[in-house]
Design a protein around this motif. Structure first.
Motif, PDB file in Angstrom:
ATOM      1  N   VAL A   1      28.390 -18.826   6.799  1.00 48.44           N
ATOM      2  CA  VAL A   1      28.703 -17.404   6.901  1.00 48.44           C
ATOM      3  C   VAL A   1      27.516 -16.772   7.618  1.00 48.44           C
ATOM      4  N   SER A   2      27.665 -16.485   8.888  1.00 49.78           N
ATOM      5  CA  SER A   2      26.539 -16.012   9.697  1.00 49.78           C
ATOM      6  C   SER A   2      26.217 -14.547   9.449  1.00 49.78           C
ATOM      7  N   LEU A   3      27.177 -13.807   8.914  1.00 45.26           N
ATOM      8  CA  LEU A   3      26.940 -12.398   8.611  1.00 45.26           C
ATOM      9  C   LEU A   3      27.846 -11.978   7.468  1.00 45.26           C
ATOM     10  N   ALA A   4      27.255 -11.301   6.485  1.00 45.13           N
ATOM     11  CA  ALA A   4      28.015 -10.721   5.380  1.00 45.13           C
ATOM     12  C   ALA A   4      27.377  -9.387   5.032  1.00 45.13           C
ATOM     13  N   THR A   5      28.129  -8.328   5.136  1.00 51.40           N
ATOM     14  CA  THR A   5      27.563  -7.009   4.888  1.00 51.40           C
ATOM     15  C   THR A   5      28.638  -6.061   4.376  1.00 51.40           C
ATOM     16  N   PHE A   6      28.231  -5.130   3.527  1.00 49.12           N
ATOM     17  CA  PHE A   6      29.149  -4.092   3.097  1.00 49.12           C
ATOM     18  C   PHE A   6      29.367  -3.114   4.249  1.00 49.12           C
TER      19      PHE A   6
ATOM     20  N   SER B   1      30.920  -1.035  10.830  1.00 50.39           N
ATOM     21  CA  SER B   1      29.997   0.040  10.485  1.00 50.39           C
ATOM     22  C   SER B   1      29.355  -0.303   9.142  1.00 50.39           C
ATOM     23  N   ALA B   2      28.129  -0.828   9.200  1.00 49.48           N
ATOM     24  CA  ALA B   2      27.442  -1.243   7.984  1.00 49.48           C
ATOM     25  C   ALA B   2      27.079  -0.032   7.133  1.00 49.48           C
ATOM     26  N   ARG B   3      27.217  -0.179   5.823  1.00 54.30           N
ATOM     27  CA  ARG B   3      26.820   0.884   4.915  1.00 54.30           C
ATOM     28  C   ARG B   3      25.310   1.020   4.890  1.00 54.30           C
ATOM     29  N   SER B   4      24.839   2.237   4.636  1.00 50.25           N
ATOM     30  CA  SER B   4      23.403   2.479   4.573  1.00 50.25           C
ATOM     31  C   SER B   4      22.809   2.027   3.247  1.00 50.25           C
ATOM     32  N   SER B   5      23.653   1.832   2.242  1.00 44.87           N
ATOM     33  CA  SER B   5      23.173   1.347   0.953  1.00 44.87           C
ATOM     34  C   SER B   5      24.284   0.572   0.256  1.00 44.87           C
ATOM     35  N   ALA B   6      23.901  -0.132  -0.812  1.00 41.48           N
ATOM     36  CA  ALA B   6      24.867  -0.902  -1.597  1.00 41.48           C
ATOM     37  C   ALA B   6      25.170  -0.202  -2.912  1.00 41.48           C
ATOM     38  N   ILE B   7      25.060   1.119  -2.908  1.00 46.89           N
ATOM     39  CA  ILE B   7      25.394   1.916  -4.086  1.00 46.89           C
ATOM     40  C   ILE B   7      26.768   2.551  -3.860  1.00 46.89           C
ATOM     41  N   PHE B   8      27.680   2.282  -4.770  1.00 52.96           N
ATOM     42  CA  PHE B   8      29.050   2.760  -4.632  1.00 52.96           C
ATOM     43  C   PHE B   8      29.382   3.755  -5.745  1.00 52.96           C
TER      44      PHE B   8
ATOM     45  N   ILE C   1      35.138  -1.711  -2.504  1.00 49.81           N
ATOM     46  CA  ILE C   1      34.004  -2.419  -1.905  1.00 49.81           C
ATOM     47  C   ILE C   1      34.535  -3.292  -0.780  1.00 49.81           C
ATOM     48  N   VAL C   2      34.229  -2.902   0.440  1.00 47.51           N
ATOM     49  CA  VAL C   2      34.713  -3.629   1.619  1.00 47.51           C
ATOM     50  C   VAL C   2      33.570  -4.436   2.221  1.00 47.51           C
ATOM     51  N   THR C   3      33.800  -5.734   2.387  1.00 46.63           N
ATOM     52  CA  THR C   3      32.787  -6.645   2.925  1.00 46.63           C
ATOM     53  C   THR C   3      33.255  -7.241   4.243  1.00 46.63           C
TER      54      THR C   3
ATOM     55  N   GLU D   1      25.982 -14.160  -1.399  1.00 49.06           N
ATOM     56  CA  GLU D   1      25.831 -13.250  -2.519  1.00 49.06           C
ATOM     57  C   GLU D   1      25.415 -11.866  -2.039  1.00 49.06           C
ATOM     58  N   LEU D   2      26.016 -10.840  -2.602  1.00 46.45           N
ATOM     59  CA  LEU D   2      25.748  -9.462  -2.212  1.00 46.45           C
ATOM     60  C   LEU D   2      25.563  -8.609  -3.470  1.00 46.45           C
ATOM     61  N   PRO D   3      24.336  -8.259  -3.808  1.00 43.28           N
ATOM     62  CA  PRO D   3      24.105  -7.364  -4.944  1.00 43.28           C
ATOM     63  C   PRO D   3      24.595  -5.949  -4.609  1.00 43.28           C
ATOM     64  N   PHE D   4      25.112  -5.259  -5.617  1.00 42.52           N
ATOM     65  CA  PHE D   4      25.524  -3.872  -5.411  1.00 42.52           C
ATOM     66  C   PHE D   4      25.415  -3.124  -6.731  1.00 42.52           C
ATOM     67  N   THR D   5      25.478  -1.800  -6.644  1.00 42.05           N
ATOM     68  CA  THR D   5      25.365  -0.951  -7.808  1.00 42.05           C
ATOM     69  C   THR D   5      26.522   0.043  -7.862  1.00 42.05           C
ATOM     70  N   ILE D   6      27.058   0.256  -9.042  1.00 43.83           N
ATOM     71  CA  ILE D   6      28.040   1.319  -9.248  1.00 43.83           C
ATOM     72  C   ILE D   6      27.292   2.481  -9.892  1.00 43.83           C
ATOM     73  N   ALA D   7      27.321   3.605  -9.228  1.00 43.39           N
ATOM     74  CA  ALA D   7      26.564   4.778  -9.687  1.00 43.39           C
ATOM     75  C   ALA D   7      27.160   5.365 -10.965  1.00 43.39           C
TER      76      ALA D   7
END
Length: 205
Positions: free
Chosen positions: A76-81, A93-100, A106-108, A197-203
């Motif tokens: 997987v050469s690229l994985a981003t929210f 269009s990459a998200r500026s943060s991983a806080i949702f 959550i779109v990857t 693996e992609l860490p993220f946070t739910i506000a």
């Protein structure tokens, strides 16, 4: 080339140059430097281009790059929210943060290299990969998992190297906090897997 899935639960210094020159000069005639398949293909393509046959030149390089790509480890050469569903390869269009926000999907966006292609039918190639899902908390404990979260098949006359997809995860029922989203991408024909693996946070609000 794209398919999608949606489920509920993204100076070289002078001294160094001289040392390199000395190393190359020290190679014995029994160990000649040889060009690889890509260099050979490039030489043939340049000949075709020089003769005015641009299509043949392009076809030669496309076929050579397809062979080269299949020799690479499946990755997987690229994985981003991303903030929206991507319309094309590289057009994300990459998200500026991983806080949702709570209830926000959550779109990857994923790009793959080294995918295996098989011949199917008459003069057609096919690639197939599946995606498994694991959702864990910040401690690493698995909260949810699903095999076959996504299943993607690409069939065409060429081995397309611009393979991408987007995956949409609905976590509207999850509490505020930190999580880890883990996707395992499986090359069905090649028999290899590549995790990401992609860490993220739910506000809280």
């Amino acid at each position: 080339m794209r398919q999608t899935a949606k489920h509920s639960l993204r100076a070289f210094s002078r001294g160094a140059a001289m040392a390199l020159a000395g190393l190359i000069a020290g190679l014995s005639p029994a160990e000649p430097l040889q060009a690889g398949p890509l260099a050979d293909a490039a030489a043939k393509a340049e000949e075709k281009s020089a003769s005015g046959d641009s299509k043949a030149a392009f076809d030669i390089m496309r076929e050579a790059f397809g062979d080269f790509s299949e020799s690479l480890p499946f990755t997987v050469s690229l994985a981003t929210f991303v903030s929206e569903k991507p319309p094309a390869y590289g057009a994300y269009s990459a998200r500026s943060s991983a806080i949702f926000k709570r209830g926000e999907p959550i779109v990857t966006y994923l790009e793959l290299i080294g995918l295996t292609w098989n011949e199917v039918g008459k003069e057609k190639q096919q690639a197939n990969f599946t995606v498994d899902l694991q959702l864990a908390d910040s401690k690493g404990d698995t909260l949810a998992e699903q095999k076959g979260f996504g299943n993607f098949t690409f069939t065409g006359h060429v081995r397309n190297q611009e393979i991408f997809t987007h995956l949409t995860l609905d976590v509207s029922g999850a509490a505020a906090g930190d999580y880890v989203l883990r996707y395992i991408v499986n090359d069905v024909y090649g028999g290899h897997s590549a995790p990401v693996e992609l860490p993220f946070t739910i506000a809280t609000q």
